[in-house]
Scaffold this motif. Structure first.
Motif, PDB file in Angstrom:
ATOM      1  N   LEU A  12     -80.330   6.115   8.001  1.00 19.66           N
ATOM      2  CA  LEU A  12     -80.913   4.822   7.672  1.00 19.66           C
ATOM      3  C   LEU A  12     -81.153   4.683   6.188  1.00 19.66           C
ATOM      4  N   LEU A  13     -81.192   5.799   5.475  1.00 23.46           N
ATOM      5  CA  LEU A  13     -81.460   5.761   4.042  1.00 23.46           C
ATOM      6  C   LEU A  13     -80.190   5.643   3.226  1.00 23.46           C
ATOM      7  N   ALA A  14     -79.008   5.737   3.877  1.00 25.90           N
ATOM      8  CA  ALA A  14     -77.767   5.810   3.115  1.00 25.90           C
ATOM      9  C   ALA A  14     -77.580   4.653   2.150  1.00 25.90           C
ATOM     10  N   PRO A  15     -77.781   3.358   2.564  1.00 29.31           N
ATOM     11  CA  PRO A  15     -77.592   2.269   1.592  1.00 29.31           C
ATOM     12  C   PRO A  15     -78.531   2.401   0.415  1.00 29.31           C
ATOM     13  N   LEU A  16     -79.779   2.820   0.659  1.00 24.12           N
ATOM     14  CA  LEU A  16     -80.731   2.957  -0.428  1.00 24.12           C
ATOM     15  C   LEU A  16     -80.336   4.084  -1.361  1.00 24.12           C
ATOM     16  N   LEU A  17     -79.806   5.173  -0.777  1.00 22.05           N
ATOM     17  CA  LEU A  17     -79.422   6.308  -1.614  1.00 22.05           C
ATOM     18  C   LEU A  17     -78.278   5.933  -2.540  1.00 22.05           C
ATOM     19  N   LEU A  18     -77.307   5.153  -2.017  1.00 20.55           N
ATOM     20  CA  LEU A  18     -76.153   4.804  -2.831  1.00 20.55           C
ATOM     21  C   LEU A  18     -76.525   3.880  -3.966  1.00 20.55           C
ATOM     22  N   THR A  19     -77.454   2.931  -3.711  1.00 24.41           N
ATOM     23  CA  THR A  19     -77.833   1.988  -4.758  1.00 24.41           C
ATOM     24  C   THR A  19     -78.825   2.602  -5.729  1.00 24.41           C
ATOM     25  N   GLY A  20     -79.572   3.627  -5.274  1.00 28.37           N
ATOM     26  CA  GLY A  20     -80.618   4.176  -6.122  1.00 28.37           C
ATOM     27  C   GLY A  20     -80.157   5.288  -7.034  1.00 28.37           C
ATOM     28  N   CYS A  21     -78.961   5.846  -6.794  1.00 25.03           N
ATOM     29  CA  CYS A  21     -78.546   7.017  -7.569  1.00 25.03           C
ATOM     30  C   CYS A  21     -78.358   6.690  -9.035  1.00 25.03           C
ATOM     31  N   GLY A  22     -77.825   5.472  -9.334  1.00 22.93           N
ATOM     32  CA  GLY A  22     -77.567   5.142 -10.724  1.00 22.93           C
ATOM     33  C   GLY A  22     -78.821   5.126 -11.547  1.00 22.93           C
ATOM     34  N   GLN A  77     -86.614   7.564  -1.647  1.00 24.96           N
ATOM     35  CA  GLN A  77     -86.841   6.981  -0.324  1.00 24.96           C
ATOM     36  C   GLN A  77     -86.936   8.036   0.763  1.00 24.96           C
ATOM     37  N   SER A  78     -86.464   9.243   0.481  1.00 19.93           N
ATOM     38  CA  SER A  78     -86.455  10.299   1.497  1.00 19.93           C
ATOM     39  C   SER A  78     -87.755  11.089   1.546  1.00 19.93           C
ATOM     40  N   VAL A  79     -88.612  10.943   0.554  1.00 23.93           N
ATOM     41  CA  VAL A  79     -89.834  11.742   0.471  1.00 23.93           C
ATOM     42  C   VAL A  79     -90.767  11.381   1.624  1.00 23.93           C
ATOM     43  N   GLY A  80     -91.280  12.392   2.316  1.00 20.65           N
ATOM     44  CA  GLY A  80     -92.177  12.097   3.426  1.00 20.65           C
ATOM     45  C   GLY A  80     -92.784  13.349   4.026  1.00 20.65           C
ATOM     46  N   VAL A  81     -93.399  13.168   5.191  1.00 22.67           N
ATOM     47  CA  VAL A  81     -94.086  14.250   5.891  1.00 22.67           C
ATOM     48  C   VAL A  81     -93.082  15.068   6.690  1.00 22.67           C
ATOM     49  N   TYR A  82     -93.296  16.376   6.716  1.00 27.94           N
ATOM     50  CA  TYR A  82     -92.500  17.275   7.544  1.00 27.94           C
ATOM     51  C   TYR A  82     -93.448  18.033   8.459  1.00 27.94           C
ATOM     52  N   GLY A  83     -93.200  17.976   9.781  1.00 31.80           N
ATOM     53  CA  GLY A  83     -94.086  18.639  10.721  1.00 31.80           C
ATOM     54  C   GLY A  83     -95.456  17.986  10.730  1.00 31.80           C
ATOM     55  N   GLY A  84     -96.524  18.820  10.710  1.00 34.00           N
ATOM     56  CA  GLY A  84     -97.878  18.284  10.756  1.00 34.00           C
ATOM     57  C   GLY A  84     -98.321  17.672   9.449  1.00 34.00           C
ATOM     58  N   ASP A  85     -98.331  18.481   8.381  1.00 35.70           N
ATOM     59  CA  ASP A  85     -98.754  17.972   7.075  1.00 35.70           C
ATOM     60  C   ASP A  85     -97.883  18.541   5.964  1.00 35.70           C
ATOM     61  N   GLY A  86     -96.658  18.937   6.326  1.00 40.76           N
ATOM     62  CA  GLY A  86     -95.732  19.492   5.353  1.00 40.76           C
ATOM     63  C   GLY A  86     -95.055  18.417   4.531  1.00 40.76           C
ATOM     64  N   SER A  88     -91.205  16.943   2.704  1.00 37.20           N
ATOM     65  CA  SER A  88     -89.743  16.971   2.706  1.00 37.20           C
ATOM     66  C   SER A  88     -89.210  15.989   1.670  1.00 37.20           C
ATOM     67  N   ALA A  89     -88.068  16.316   1.110  1.00 37.24           N
ATOM     68  CA  ALA A  89     -87.392  15.442   0.153  1.00 37.24           C
ATOM     69  C   ALA A  89     -85.914  15.782   0.178  1.00 37.24           C
ATOM     70  N   THR A  90     -85.089  14.825  -0.217  1.00 31.71           N
ATOM     71  CA  THR A  90     -83.642  15.006  -0.210  1.00 31.71           C
ATOM     72  C   THR A  90     -83.076  14.712  -1.587  1.00 31.71           C
ATOM     73  N   TYR A  91     -82.169  15.580  -2.018  1.00 27.80           N
ATOM     74  CA  TYR A  91     -81.442  15.392  -3.270  1.00 27.80           C
ATOM     75  C   TYR A  91     -79.990  15.093  -2.908  1.00 27.80           C
ATOM     76  N   VAL A  92     -79.394  14.090  -3.563  1.00 27.24           N
ATOM     77  CA  VAL A  92     -78.058  13.609  -3.205  1.00 27.24           C
ATOM     78  C   VAL A  92     -77.084  13.855  -4.352  1.00 27.24           C
ATOM     79  N   SER A  93     -75.904  14.356  -4.012  1.00 31.87           N
ATOM     80  CA  SER A  93     -74.870  14.592  -5.012  1.00 31.87           C
ATOM     81  C   SER A  93     -74.374  13.267  -5.552  1.00 31.87           C
ATOM     82  N   ARG A  94     -74.353  13.120  -6.873  1.00 31.38           N
ATOM     83  CA  ARG A  94     -73.862  11.889  -7.478  1.00 31.38           C
ATOM     84  C   ARG A  94     -72.342  11.799  -7.404  1.00 31.38           C
ATOM     85  N   ARG A  95     -71.691  12.915  -7.093  1.00 29.51           N
ATOM     86  CA  ARG A  95     -70.230  12.917  -7.055  1.00 29.51           C
ATOM     87  C   ARG A  95     -69.689  12.549  -5.686  1.00 29.51           C
TER      88      ARG A  95
END
Length: 221
Positions: A12-22, A77-86, A88-95
């Protein structure tokens, strides 16, 4: 043990990731330079600032970490909660759009955990374990009472994942501001001392009877 992620599916984050990388390119040059610094670099974000921002998302402040990898940009947009109070974040290859995911959760990594997951569990440095398997590379950085994991998509080289694992560190004040959204005014995160709110009065409830709403209509219907 590893728990489920309580964030939106990354598809669900894919469109946001593509527009946000620049627009993220410039910001993440600092992240790439931080690879290899480790937790000892810097003093970390001010406790009050980082705590307020993290608690507003339901994340334990001590479980917030950042890293960097050459050619990868943080997808905010990927930053959020993991498990109970952990965390998570995602880094995307610009290539090519491949993803490198960071998870932080309480617990540890034991031989029993590795056997249950049926994955490799090799030592690759002090407190660092390689958890690869199934064509994907993953690393775990074991802390005192929590674990930071880096997992790459298929095709992300092992040395890239290793470098990102070696570079995990607590965020500085500037990094926390880029990573986490501002907390609500007054740090509106719930606490155990919060007083319960009074029930809202409804105007359609009769003063007598069983309290059912008064749905009578006038003669005109």
């Amino acid at each position: 043990m590893i728990r489920a992620v309580r964030v939106l599916p990354l598809l669900l984050l894919a469109p946001l990731l593509l527009t946000g990388c620049g627009e993220e390119n410039g910001k993440n040059e600092k992240n790439e330079k931080s690879v290899g610094r480790g937790e000892a670099a810097g003093t970390g974000a001010p406790a009050a600032e980082l705590g307020a921002r993290a608690r507003a998302l339901g994340i334990a402040p001590e479980l917030v970490y950042v890293t960097g990898a050459p050619g990868f940009a943080l997808a905010r947009q990927s930053v959020g909660v993991y498990g109970g109070d952990g965390f998570s974040a995602t880094y995307v290859s610009r290539r090519d759009g491949r993803q490198l995911r960071l998870y932080v959760d309480r617990g540890t990594v034991s031989a029993a955990d590795c056997a249950e997951r049926q994955t490799a569990c090799e030592r690759d440095g002090d407190g660092v374990r390689y958890l690869g398997g199934g064509g994907r590379h993953a690393y775990a950085v074991v802390k005192k009472d929590h674990v930071v994991r880096l997992e790459g998509d298929a095709g992300v080289p092992r040395d890239v994942v290793r470098e990102a694992a070696q570079g995990v560190h607590r965020p500085s004040g500037e990094e926390a501001a880029e990573l986490l959204p501002p907390a609500p005014a007054g740090d509106a995160a719930p606490t155990g001392d919060t007083a319960p709110t009074a029930p809202v009065e409804r105007g359609d409830l009769p003063p007598v009877g069983d309290g059912a709403p008064d749905n009578d209509v006038d003669a005109g219907g």
